[in-house]
Design a protein around this motif. Structure first.
Motif, short mmCIF file in Angstrom:
data_model
loop_
_atom_site.label_atom_id
_atom_site.label_comp_id
_atom_site.label_asym_id
_atom_site.label_seq_id
_atom_site.Cartn_x
_atom_site.Cartn_y
_atom_site.Cartn_z
N ALA A 83 3.36 4.87 19.35
CA ALA A 83 4.16 3.77 18.80
C ALA A 83 4.38 4.06 17.33
N GLY A 141 -8.79 4.03 6.66
CA GLY A 141 -9.31 3.03 7.59
C GLY A 141 -8.70 1.65 7.47
N PHE A 164 -3.36 6.04 22.91
CA PHE A 164 -2.27 6.04 21.93
C PHE A 164 -2.67 6.89 20.74
N ALA A 165 -1.71 7.63 20.19
CA ALA A 165 -1.93 8.25 18.87
C ALA A 165 -0.79 7.77 17.98
N GLY A 166 -1.11 7.47 16.74
CA GLY A 166 -0.07 7.02 15.81
C GLY A 166 -0.56 7.18 14.40
N MET A 185 0.84 -1.22 0.00
CA MET A 185 0.00 0.00 0.00
C MET A 185 0.86 1.26 0.00
N VAL A 237 -5.68 0.73 7.68
CA VAL A 237 -4.68 0.51 8.73
C VAL A 237 -5.35 0.26 10.09
N TRP A 284 1.28 6.67 -6.80
CA TRP A 284 0.16 7.60 -7.05
C TRP A 284 0.68 9.03 -6.96
N THR A 286 -3.64 9.97 9.79
CA THR A 286 -2.77 9.91 8.60
C THR A 286 -2.66 11.25 7.88
N THR A 287 -3.80 11.88 7.63
CA THR A 287 -3.82 13.01 6.70
C THR A 287 -3.44 14.33 7.37
N PRO A 288 -2.40 15.01 6.85
CA PRO A 288 -2.04 16.32 7.42
C PRO A 288 -3.23 17.26 7.35
N ASP A 338 4.59 1.97 14.78
CA ASP A 338 3.81 1.20 13.81
C ASP A 338 2.76 0.34 14.52
N ILE A 339 1.93 -0.31 13.73
CA ILE A 339 0.80 -1.03 14.35
C ILE A 339 1.27 -2.30 15.06
C1 B12 Z 1 -5.26 3.71 0.44
C2 B12 Z 1 -4.99 5.20 0.59
C3 B12 Z 1 -6.08 6.05 0.59
C4 B12 Z 1 -7.52 5.54 0.61
C5 B12 Z 1 -7.82 4.98 2.01
C6 B12 Z 1 -8.69 3.76 1.92
C7 B12 Z 1 -8.81 3.10 3.25
N1 B12 Z 1 -9.95 2.48 3.42
O1 B12 Z 1 -7.94 3.14 4.10
C8 B12 Z 1 -8.34 6.84 0.28
C9 B12 Z 1 -8.71 6.82 -1.19
C10 B12 Z 1 -9.61 7.07 1.10
C11 B12 Z 1 -7.30 7.93 0.49
C12 B12 Z 1 -7.64 9.24 0.55
C13 B12 Z 1 -6.71 10.25 0.66
N2 B12 Z 1 -5.39 10.16 0.68
CO1 B12 Z 1 -4.51 8.46 0.86
N3 B12 Z 1 -3.40 6.93 0.81
C14 B12 Z 1 -3.69 5.68 0.73
C15 B12 Z 1 -2.38 4.85 0.72
C16 B12 Z 1 -2.06 4.48 -0.72
C17 B12 Z 1 -2.36 3.60 1.57
C18 B12 Z 1 -2.78 3.79 3.03
C19 B12 Z 1 -2.42 2.56 3.81
O2 B12 Z 1 -3.27 1.73 4.07
N4 B12 Z 1 -1.12 2.40 4.12
C20 B12 Z 1 -0.60 1.22 4.82
C21 B12 Z 1 -0.45 1.51 6.30
C22 B12 Z 1 -0.07 0.23 7.05
O3 B12 Z 1 0.60 2.44 6.44
P1 B12 Z 1 0.43 3.73 7.36
O4 B12 Z 1 -0.95 4.27 7.22
O5 B12 Z 1 1.56 4.66 7.13
O6 B12 Z 1 0.53 3.13 8.82
C23 B12 Z 1 1.78 2.85 9.41
C24 B12 Z 1 2.18 3.86 10.48
O7 B12 Z 1 1.77 5.15 10.13
C25 B12 Z 1 1.57 3.33 11.76
N5 B12 Z 1 0.21 3.66 12.17
C26 B12 Z 1 -0.89 3.93 11.43
N6 B12 Z 1 -1.94 4.13 12.21
C27 B12 Z 1 -1.54 3.99 13.49
C28 B12 Z 1 -2.26 4.12 14.68
C29 B12 Z 1 -1.59 3.92 15.89
C30 B12 Z 1 -2.35 4.08 17.16
C31 B12 Z 1 -0.19 3.61 15.89
C32 B12 Z 1 0.52 3.43 17.17
C33 B12 Z 1 0.51 3.49 14.68
C34 B12 Z 1 -0.17 3.68 13.48
O8 B12 Z 1 1.63 1.92 11.57
C35 B12 Z 1 1.64 1.58 10.19
C36 B12 Z 1 2.81 0.63 9.90
O9 B12 Z 1 2.72 -0.53 10.68
C37 B12 Z 1 -1.40 5.91 1.33
C38 B12 Z 1 0.08 5.65 1.03
C39 B12 Z 1 0.86 5.35 2.31
N7 B12 Z 1 2.10 5.73 2.35
O10 B12 Z 1 0.36 4.77 3.25
C40 B12 Z 1 -1.99 7.20 0.79
C41 B12 Z 1 -1.69 8.51 1.52
C42 B12 Z 1 -1.72 8.31 3.02
N8 B12 Z 1 -2.85 9.39 1.11
C43 B12 Z 1 -2.50 10.55 0.89
C44 B12 Z 1 -3.40 11.57 0.50
C45 B12 Z 1 -2.80 12.91 0.09
C46 B12 Z 1 -4.78 11.35 0.49
C47 B12 Z 1 -5.87 12.38 0.18
C48 B12 Z 1 -5.66 13.77 0.81
C49 B12 Z 1 -5.99 12.45 -1.34
C50 B12 Z 1 -7.02 13.43 -1.83
N9 B12 Z 1 -6.52 14.54 -2.38
O11 B12 Z 1 -8.19 13.22 -1.72
C51 B12 Z 1 -7.14 11.70 0.73
C52 B12 Z 1 -7.43 12.09 2.20
C53 B12 Z 1 -8.71 11.46 2.66
C54 B12 Z 1 -8.97 11.75 4.12
N10 B12 Z 1 -9.60 12.86 4.40
O12 B12 Z 1 -8.60 10.97 4.96
C55 B12 Z 1 -1.03 10.81 1.10
C56 B12 Z 1 -0.73 11.58 2.38
C57 B12 Z 1 0.49 12.44 2.08
C58 B12 Z 1 0.84 13.41 3.15
N11 B12 Z 1 1.38 12.92 4.24
O13 B12 Z 1 0.62 14.55 2.93
C59 B12 Z 1 -0.45 9.35 1.03
C60 B12 Z 1 0.81 9.11 1.90
C61 B12 Z 1 -0.14 9.08 -0.45
C62 B12 Z 1 1.10 9.83 -0.90
N12 B12 Z 1 2.23 9.16 -1.05
O14 B12 Z 1 1.05 10.99 -1.15
N13 B12 Z 1 -6.08 7.43 0.59
#
Ligand code: B12
Length: 273
Positions: free
Chosen positions: A258, A165, A237-239, A109, A167, A116, A212-214, A260-261
């Motif tokens: 933390a 959601g 927790f916030a993450g 992802m 994650v 993207w 996630t989203t700034p 990561d998850i």
């Molecule tokens: C799928 C996805 C979407 C889907 C989400 C679908 C869904 N049901 O989840 C949809 C289409 C809705 C979406 C929308 C948007 N997205 Co998006 N999305 C993604 C994508 C490709 C994957 C997300 C994911 O599942 N990642 C996998 C998880 C495991 O990784 P993670 O979230 O980073 O989580 C890790 C840590 O952060 C931590 N963690 C996460 N949560 C928690 C909670 C706790 C308590 C703890 C301790 C740790 C923790 O643990 C994880 C690792 O183990 C990411 C890319 C990315 N880098 O993740 C972009 C990404 C997050 N999205 C991005 C953007 C810009 C958007 C939008 C603003 C786009 C738009 N213009 O509309 C919107 C915002 C919507 C909103 N208001 O929330 C950007 C954010 C960039 C930034 N930081 O500025 C990303 C990074 C893409 C990119 N490379 O630019 N998105």
């Protein structure tokens, strides 16, 4: 099919492999391909990359299998059957169900997000991949439910406006795998509803807010503040990508952070016993 695209038959001739072997490369996500009705087409460039890579016929497919890359390719193609086959193959090779989330789905992802952002994938590609990922999580989730009396309850979700959601579902399963009950609120929950659900739940030992989203800082802080009001005794927790360190978590009003998850699940288990 573009002008320079090849059929599976042509690919098998070029690679000097059986047609079914070429088909297997596609089904395993090793060779990128597009489906048109019942046939596949392969771009010349993709075939060239594949043939010269370790994934190709001259490489050893079993050594260092790039499962996450394969999963990514199948998810982007919207191919649930192929994606699930990769998950099963990785698990047959020894990967645990939680490992599928942390080592396969999460990197796939993240890479999709990078492609993207670089303009290499469209919004529809990402949505289609997310839909497949969500079905994989749905299929795997039940393997992470532990029998017996739960050690406690975790409430997890995202604040209003936060739609990432997937994650949350993965984090919920990782915590379940450690023997906890989870109230999974999913994403985009109003602060008052988040707090009310926390107040209603029995045996809550931890609340976790994923962000996630700034731009979502105020909403995350509001959620945390509401939860604190109803359950001042429970650590929050916030993450997530928007919360890169413990200082940011504290600024949002959270007690713990933390990276990561997996770390969340581990810390919950060590906190609550
Ligand atoms: C799928 C996805 C979407 C889907 C989400 C679908 C869904 N049901 O989840 C949809 C289409 C809705 C979406 C929308 C948007 N997205 Co998006 N999305 C993604 C994508 C490709 C994957 C997300 C994911 O599942 N990642 C996998 C998880 C495991 O990784 P993670 O979230 O980073 O989580 C890790 C840590 O952060 C931590 N963690 C996460 N949560 C928690 C909670 C706790 C308590 C703890 C301790 C740790 C923790 O643990 C994880 C690792 O183990 C990411 C890319 C990315 N880098 O993740 C972009 C990404 C997050 N999205 C991005 C953007 C810009 C958007 C939008 C603003 C786009 C738009 N213009 O509309 C919107 C915002 C919507 C909103 N208001 O929330 C950007 C954010 C960039 C930034 N930081 O500025 C990303 C990074 C893409 C990119 N490379 O630019 N998105």
């Amino acid at each position: 099919m573009g002008r320079s695209d090849l059929s599976l038959q042509e690919v098998s001739v070029r690679l000097g492999v059986h047609y079914m072997t070429a088909y297997r490369y596609v089904r395993l996500g090793l060779l990128p391909a597009t489906k048109h009705g019942s046939s596949w087409s392969i771009a010349e460039d993709d075939l060239r990359d594949f043939a010269s890579s370790e994934r190709g016929p001259r490489g050893d497919l079993r050594k260092g299998a790039p499962w996450a890359d394969r999963l990514e390719a199948r998810c982007v193609a919207g191919d649930l059957t192929g994606s699930w086959r990769i998950v099963e193959a990785a698990m047959a090779g020894g990967l645990s169900a939680p490992g599928v989330y942390t080592d396969l789905v999460a990197p796939a992802m993240r890479s999709i997000g990078e492609r993207w952002a670089a303009g290499m994938l469209g919004i529809a590609d990402e949505h289609r991949a997310s839909a497949v990922a969500s079905k994989i999580i749905g299929r795997l989730g039940h393997r992470m439910v532990r029998r017996g009396r739960p050690k406690g309850t975790i409430v997890i979700g995202t604040a209003a406006g936060e739609r990432h959601g997937l994650v949350v579902s993965m984090a919920a399963d990782l915590v379940r795998a450690r023997g906890y009950e989870v109230v999974d609120l999913g994403c985009d929950i109003p602060a008052t509803a988040f707090a009310a659900a926390t107040a209603r739940a029995d045996g809550v030992v931890v609340v976790a807010v994923s962000a996630t989203t700034p731009g979502g800082e105020a909403a995350a802080a509001e959620t945390i503040a509401h939860v604190k009001e109803t359950r001042p005794d429970v650590p929050i927790f916030a993450g997530g990508a928007m919360v890169p360190d413990a200082g940011t978590a504290a600024a949002l009003g959270a007690d713990r952070w933390a990276a990561d998850i997996d770390g969340l699940a581990f810390t919950v288990a060590s906190l609550a016993g």
